[in-house]
Design an enzyme around this catalytic site. Structure first.
Site, PDB file in Angstrom:
ATOM      1  N   LYS A  56       0.854  -1.191   0.000  1.00 19.79           N
ATOM      2  CA  LYS A  56       0.000   0.000   0.000  1.00 19.79           C
ATOM      3  C   LYS A  56       0.888   1.239   0.000  1.00 19.79           C
ATOM      4  CE  LYS A  56      -1.741   2.764   3.112  1.00 19.79           C
ATOM      5  NZ  LYS A  56      -1.772   4.026   2.341  1.00 19.79           N
ATOM      6  N   GLU A  71      10.735   1.113   9.790  1.00 23.41           N
ATOM      7  CA  GLU A  71      11.667   2.222   9.519  1.00 23.41           C
ATOM      8  C   GLU A  71      10.906   3.484   9.858  1.00 23.41           C
ATOM      9  OE1 GLU A  71      14.722   1.994   8.631  1.00 23.41           O
ATOM     10  OE2 GLU A  71      14.912   0.015   7.721  1.00 23.41           O
ATOM     11  N   CYS A  85      13.789  10.621   6.537  1.00 26.91           N
ATOM     12  CA  CYS A  85      13.715  10.123   7.912  1.00 26.91           C
ATOM     13  C   CYS A  85      15.052  10.278   8.629  1.00 26.91           C
ATOM     14  CB  CYS A  85      13.236   8.683   7.922  1.00 26.91           C
ATOM     15  SG  CYS A  85      14.035   7.662   6.701  1.00 26.91           S
ATOM     16  N   GLU A  92      10.781  15.566  15.534  1.00 23.39           N
ATOM     17  CA  GLU A  92      11.020  15.469  14.092  1.00 23.39           C
ATOM     18  C   GLU A  92      10.110  16.460  13.373  1.00 23.39           C
ATOM     19  OE1 GLU A  92       9.674  11.895  11.930  1.00 23.39           O
ATOM     20  OE2 GLU A  92      11.603  11.937  10.904  1.00 23.39           O
TER      21      GLU A  92
HETATM   22  P1  NAP Z   1       2.212   7.991   8.349  1.00 23.77           P
HETATM   23  O1  NAP Z   1       0.887   8.449   8.807  1.00 23.77           O
HETATM   24  O2  NAP Z   1       3.026   7.156   9.238  1.00 23.77           O
HETATM   25  O3  NAP Z   1       1.979   7.242   6.957  1.00 23.77           O
HETATM   26  C1  NAP Z   1       2.836   6.252   6.428  1.00 23.77           C
HETATM   27  C2  NAP Z   1       2.014   5.172   5.765  1.00 23.77           C
HETATM   28  O4  NAP Z   1       1.194   4.527   6.739  1.00 23.77           O
HETATM   29  C3  NAP Z   1       1.050   5.682   4.699  1.00 23.77           C
HETATM   30  O5  NAP Z   1       0.949   4.736   3.670  1.00 23.77           O
HETATM   31  C4  NAP Z   1      -0.251   5.793   5.476  1.00 23.77           C
HETATM   32  O6  NAP Z   1      -1.387   5.746   4.665  1.00 23.77           O
HETATM   33  C5  NAP Z   1      -0.158   4.564   6.350  1.00 23.77           C
HETATM   34  N1  NAP Z   1      -0.996   4.599   7.552  1.00 23.77           N
HETATM   35  C6  NAP Z   1      -1.395   5.681   8.264  1.00 23.77           C
HETATM   36  N2  NAP Z   1      -2.136   5.287   9.321  1.00 23.77           N
HETATM   37  C7  NAP Z   1      -2.215   3.938   9.282  1.00 23.77           C
HETATM   38  C8  NAP Z   1      -2.859   2.959  10.094  1.00 23.77           C
HETATM   39  N3  NAP Z   1      -3.549   3.282  11.177  1.00 23.77           N
HETATM   40  N4  NAP Z   1      -2.734   1.658   9.742  1.00 23.77           N
HETATM   41  C9  NAP Z   1      -2.018   1.302   8.669  1.00 23.77           C
HETATM   42  N5  NAP Z   1      -1.410   2.181   7.854  1.00 23.77           N
HETATM   43  C10 NAP Z   1      -1.484   3.495   8.158  1.00 23.77           C
HETATM   44  O7  NAP Z   1       3.066   9.207   7.968  1.00 23.77           O
HETATM   45  P2  NAP Z   1       2.550  10.570   7.294  1.00 23.77           P
HETATM   46  O8  NAP Z   1       1.217  10.979   7.749  1.00 23.77           O
HETATM   47  O9  NAP Z   1       2.681  10.359   5.876  1.00 23.77           O
HETATM   48  O10 NAP Z   1       3.575  11.587   7.919  1.00 23.77           O
HETATM   49  C11 NAP Z   1       3.496  11.950   9.289  1.00 23.77           C
HETATM   50  C12 NAP Z   1       4.862  12.041   9.904  1.00 23.77           C
HETATM   51  O11 NAP Z   1       5.551  10.811   9.730  1.00 23.77           O
HETATM   52  C13 NAP Z   1       5.774  13.054   9.261  1.00 23.77           C
HETATM   53  O12 NAP Z   1       5.579  14.294   9.805  1.00 23.77           O
HETATM   54  C14 NAP Z   1       7.128  12.500   9.557  1.00 23.77           C
HETATM   55  O13 NAP Z   1       7.546  12.913  10.825  1.00 23.77           O
HETATM   56  C15 NAP Z   1       6.927  11.024   9.575  1.00 23.77           C
HETATM   57  N6  NAP Z   1       7.348  10.345   8.343  1.00 23.77           N
HETATM   58  C16 NAP Z   1       8.436   9.544   8.400  1.00 23.77           C
HETATM   59  C17 NAP Z   1       8.858   8.906   7.259  1.00 23.77           C
HETATM   60  C18 NAP Z   1      10.058   8.027   7.261  1.00 23.77           C
HETATM   61  O14 NAP Z   1      10.607   7.776   6.219  1.00 23.77           O
HETATM   62  N7  NAP Z   1      10.478   7.509   8.390  1.00 23.77           N
HETATM   63  C19 NAP Z   1       8.173   9.072   6.072  1.00 23.77           C
HETATM   64  C20 NAP Z   1       7.034   9.871   6.039  1.00 23.77           C
HETATM   65  C21 NAP Z   1       6.639  10.496   7.195  1.00 23.77           C
HETATM   66  P3  NAP Z   1      -2.025   7.109   4.062  1.00 23.77           P
HETATM   67  O15 NAP Z   1      -0.999   7.708   3.201  1.00 23.77           O
HETATM   68  O16 NAP Z   1      -3.188   6.633   3.299  1.00 23.77           O
HETATM   69  O17 NAP Z   1      -2.360   7.951   5.240  1.00 23.77           O
END
Ligand code: NAP
Ligand code: MG
Length: 475
Positions: A187, A262, A296, A396
């Site tokens: 996904k 990760e 990240c 972060e």
């Molecule tokens: P996120 O909410 O963790 O999303 C990452 C993935 O998880 C997306 O595919 C998201 O789907 C999915 N997801 C969200 N909630 C879920 C749940 N309850 N069950 C299963 N899958 C779920 O991250 P984000 O909203 O994109 O970003 C928020 C913060 O995460 C950023 O501010 C940053 O600090 C951090 N981040 C870290 C990384 C990294 O590489 N470590 C990358 C991106 C973001 P949807 O896209 O459909 O919501």
């Protein structure tokens, strides 16, 4: 399912973007008939609508992947390697187009997207070479027995990826799954599904059997959660926020799924006075402003030796001047270093952190403002002499915002560098290699880059300490 015609801004080239769910090597509609909008952060306009998977579609994908697994797990390793190499070749032919799709959907500068696509191709080749180099051990027990270990695939794997490196994360999940004889359901982040879906056309063209790779765009709570809960999925590899990472681990516990996580980071990038100044400044820029800081392992906490006040001030001035020369704007414009932040939420989060910093009177070295009023552009921003316990030092931000903290002794530095919930990346800049190794052995971080930053190689493992995650990807 039909594809839709998409045109890149400025360069005015058009390509065909598939918009269905990719299941069993076909693009199909979601059972619910629902779609969602995919917008570009460059000007906030709609690129296209994509089918939105939920539990019903995940079920179909799991059936396809389970069926494919029966044959795929016994496909000779060298043959699996040939499929992965073929995929890498096809991506190589389309590398420019893939980079443009990534820039349009994610907002990243084209040079960043090209960097990603190159890593993706190299990584698929690395995985291809790995297929027939998986072996076990023979164990001497006693003369009555012949005892050996065998590495076996797990079955159907799930992957959930973020929006900052859509194609790279696709490769980091799909490459190893296929190399080791597993099948997969991925996904992508809802904000950035396009490069993944386009690459599915190449998966089919490479002849990878139907059902081995399935890509199901959909919401985290709907589609993502059904992956976590599905009893037939034996492992989940997740990249994203630490917050959702904790949910992933809890959900996976219900069916004892293996997990790789990760997650976030707040990585220290350390500058000693005996460094090569020009090169170090470039590495600090790569550390925090590459990919708009949506990395990240971004080097977002910059520790600079301040034993000589004059040197420290001069270093900061040079850093500021170099940063102010960076070109920010539409990724399709010539010479752009930093593009748009990817999502409206993330854009707002970054601006909120800057507001909070200003409200607590942190010292601003450069940046701090939105650029333009259409698209999610933010100036590369640096606060300096920031306290260790500040929100900006500890949390972060995930955008082009760095904090600079001075240090006087190596002991103080190590204490502060490790004073974080995270432990993903880190950097050390010095011409004294003994010192670099000494410090690196004391940093709690999955990667320590010495006189470089954000430097990846398929053979080098990547992953975190502490709340930055569990497990290693790549090498
Ligand atoms: P996120 O909410 O963790 O999303 C990452 C993935 O998880 C997306 O595919 C998201 O789907 C999915 N997801 C969200 N909630 C879920 C749940 N309850 N069950 C299963 N899958 C779920 O991250 P984000 O909203 O994109 O970003 C928020 C913060 O995460 C950023 O501010 C940053 O600090 C951090 N981040 C870290 C990384 C990294 O590489 N470590 C990358 C991106 C973001 P949807 O896209 O459909 O919501
Ligand atoms: Mg998008």
């Amino acid at each position: 399912m039909s594809a839709t015609s998409v045109t890149f801004p400025i360069i005015n080239e058009t390509y065909q973007q598939p918009t269905g769910l990719f299941i069993n090597n076909e693009f199909v509609s979601a059972k619910s008939g629902k779609t969602f909008d995919v917008n570009t952060p460059i000007d906030e306009s709609l690129i296209c609508k994509v089918q939105q998977a939920d539990a019903e579609d995940v079920e179909i994908a799991v059936q396809a992947a389970s069926k494919a697994y029966k044959t795929w797990r016994f496909t000779p390793p060298n043959e699996r390697g040939r499929y992965l190499n073929k995929l890498a070749d096809l991506m190589d032919e389309k590398r420019d187009l893939l980079a443009k799709i990534e820039s349009l959907d994610n907002g990243k500068a084209l040079h960043c997207a090209k960097f990603d696509v190159n890593l993706v191709i190299e990584y698929f080749r690395y995985c291809a070479g790995y297929c027939d180099k998986i072996d076990g051990r023979t164990i001497t027990t006693d003369v009555e027995h012949f005892t050996y270990t065998r590495k076996e695939p797990l079955g159907v794997c799930g992957a959930i990826t973020p929006w900052n490196f859509p194609l790279l994360m696709f490769a980091w999940k799909i490459g190893p799954a296929l190399a080791t004889g597993n099948t997969i359901i991925l996904k992508p982040a809802s904000a950035t599904p396009l490069s993944n879906l386009f690459t599915c056309t190449l998966i089919k063209e490479a002849g990878i059997p139907a059902g081995v790779v399935n890509v199901v765009p959909g919401s985290g709570r709907g589609c993502g959660n059904s992956i976590l809960q599905h009893p037939k999925i034996k492992k989940v590899a997740f990249t994203g926020s630490t917050e959702v990472g904790k949910t992933v681990m809890k959900e996976c516990a219900n069916s004892i799924k293996k997990v790789t996580l990760e997650l976030g980071g707040k990585s220290p990038n350390i500058v000693f006075k005996d460094c090569n100044v020009e090169q170090t400044i470039q590495n600090l820029i790569t550390g925090i402003f590459f990919n708009g800081g949506e990395v990240c392992c971004a080097g977002s906490r910059i520790y600079i030796e301040a034993t000589d006040e004059k040197w420290y001030t001069e270093f900061l001035t040079k850093f500021k001047e170099t940063v102010e020369k960076l070109k920010i704007g539409n990724p399709f414009e010539e010479g752009v270093f930093q593009g748009a932040q990817t999502t409206p939420d993330q854009f707002q989060t970054v601006l909120d952190y800057i507001t909070a910093a200003n409200e607590s009177s942190l010292k601003l070295l450069t940046g701090g403002k939105r650029i333009g009023n259409k698209g999610y552009f933010v100036e590369p921003t640096i606060f300096y002499d920031v306290p260790q316990n500040s929100k900006l030092t500890q949390e972060e931000i995930f955008g082009p915002v760095a904090v600079v903290l001075p240090f006087k002794s190596t002991e103080e530095l190590i204490e502060k560098a490790n004073d974080s919930d995270f432990g993903l990346g880190s950097g050390i800049h010095t011409e004294d290699f003994n010192k670099a190794i000494w410090v690196s052995e004391r940093l709690e971080a999955g990667s320590v880059w010495i006189n470089t930053y954000n430097d990846f190689h398929p053979a080098a493992p990547f992953g975190g300490y502490k709340e930055s995650g569990i497990g290693r990807e790549m090498g």
